[in-house]
Scaffold this motif. Structure first.
Motif: not given
Length: 444
Positions: A203, A207, A244, A246, A248-249, A340, A342
């Protein structure tokens, strides 16, 4: 409309100083990181191109985690011209001695191969090592010690246990991949593991890469929290907590396919290092290989069959609540979501699923490269007008391509100062059908 090509990014064409065309790549890079096996023939932390199945077998070892992930990724659409892979370095750690019957090995994750983990009591009696993904591990049988290869937690019968094991240097392998993309290119990075610690490393790395316009996302397994009777990893959805958060993960699970009883392995056919991750390469390949207009929601994974554990509708709900993409066998093995990690409920904002993430990244790179074409020129009203027109055209093309809502885009290009082009842009990605609300009326 925008021109679609076989490149892993966005390329801008110019004619007489003005933007004349945008080529949007269908392909993305797929960057794999894995352990390989004893027959691997590549240096650790040194990414290589893969030129077919025979090549990956030679470089990482036939039947290794990387070789199997490569095969499954291509079965699910990954572009073979844009696959790179790297081997994770290992370091031998010895001398860890614990005075209690339970504790935590410091240097984790460790190589999940019991043939590479040695344990003994202070008196010299050796112990039979068993892998246990529970946290903490279950109490062991006589003469055994249970070790969680991700967290390093262990449970023994007696105190004064010492270990020797292989520590996996995932950070070295992952950061070696950062140079495989240039700015304006897209990719999926998939470490072949389910370790949340590795996820945290990835992660942070992603970034940094995205700050340099290398538009990558991460794909890995959800960390296992249980063990089957046959010694294979299990995911208890009701007890799982995702660490997590994120956009983007992406985590998927469970990724374990059915296999032989672990305790039936001998040293000649040991396959534990990639155990429990068999479906991960397929999911990563699907993410990397799909078209921009494919949401990758409720999509079938090709080339993989027979999950190790069943996943109920309640499990699907529990995993979605923790922002894990469930893998479920309902006649075919499918990805049951595309969100994701997020925390949408807590953080709010636009929905951070894979479809929208790709659209936002696509627009971001298009705007960046469109504006960049003017760098080095005179910043006057004509330049501002050229950029304004070019951006409006590209967004209009994305509307025609079925990626953005018609009439919901706003573009304002201006001179921010005497050396900077400013842009205020508002976009509205189209949504993804994720359910149906049916009202059925029956006439008597």
């Amino acid at each position: 409309m925008a021109t679609y090509g076989s490149i892993p990014g966005v390329k801008i064409s110019t004619s007489t100083g003005n933007v004349s065309g945008v080529t949007i790549g269908r392909s993305q890079y797929l960057l794999l990181a894995g352990v390989g096996n004893s027959n691997a023939d590549v240096d650790p932390a040194d990414p290589v191109e893969i030129d077919g199945q025979e090549d990956v077998d030679e470089k990482f070892g036939e039947g290794s985690d990387v070789a199997e992930a490569y095969r499954n990724a291509l079965d699910n659409g990954a572009d073979p011209d844009f696959v790179r892979a790297v081997r994770v370095p290992t370091t031998t750690v010895s001398g860890d001695t614990f005075t209690d019957v339970s504790g935590t090995i410091v240097d984790t994750p460790i190589l999940s191969d019991t043939g590479e983990i040695e344990a003994e009591y202070d008196g010299g009696d050796t112990l039979d090592v068993k892998l246990d993904w529970s946290s903490p591990p279950e109490p062991p049988e006589e003469g055994e010690v249970n070790v969680n290869p991700y967290t390093g937690e262990f449970e023994a019968e007696e105190s004064d246990v010492s270990f020797e094991y292989q520590h996996l240097e995932w950070g070295d392998a992952l950061y070696s991949l950062t140079g495989e993309l240039t700015e304006g290119e897209f990719g999926v990075i998939s470490p072949l593991t389910a370790s949340s610690d590795v996820g945290a490393m990835l992660d942070m790395m992603i970034e940094d890469m995205r700050d340099n316009m290398k538009m990558v996302v991460g794909m890995m397994g959800a960390e296992y929290n249980g063990t089957t009777d046959s010694g294979r990893p299990a995911l208890d959805a009701s007890e799982f907590e995702n660490t997590l958060n994120s956009d983007t993960m992406f985590t998927v699970g469970p990724t374990a396919l059915a296999g032989p009883d672990v305790y039936a392995f001998d040293d000649s056919d040991r396959t534990e290092a990639g155990m429990g991750l068999e479906a991960l390469g397929a999911a990563a390949g699907l993410f990397a290989g799909n078209s921009n207009t494919d949401p990758v929601y409720d999509s079938v994974l090709s080339g993989v069959t027979d999950l190790e554990q069943g996943v109920s509708r309640a499990d699907v709900a529990d995993l979605r609540d923790e922002y894990v993409i469930p893998i479920r066998d309902i006649g075919a093995i499918r990805l049951e979501d595309n969100h994701s990690t997020y925390d949408q409920e807590e953080e709010g904002g636009w929905e951070r699923d894979y479809f929208r993430r790709r659209i936002v990244d696509l627009v971001t790179v298009t705007l960046f490269l469109t504006a960049r074409q003017q760098i080095g020129g005179i910043l006057d009203g004509d330049t501002v007008s050229d950029v304004q027109d070019a951006v409006a055209v590209q967004l209009s093309d994305l509307v025609e391509d079925g990626l953005l809502e018609a009439g919901e885009q706003e573009v304002n290009v201006f001179r921010q100062d005497d050396r900077t082009i400013g842009m205020d842009v508002v976009i509205t990605p189209l949504g993804v059908a994720k359910g149906a609300d049916i009202n059925l009326e029956i006439n008597a």
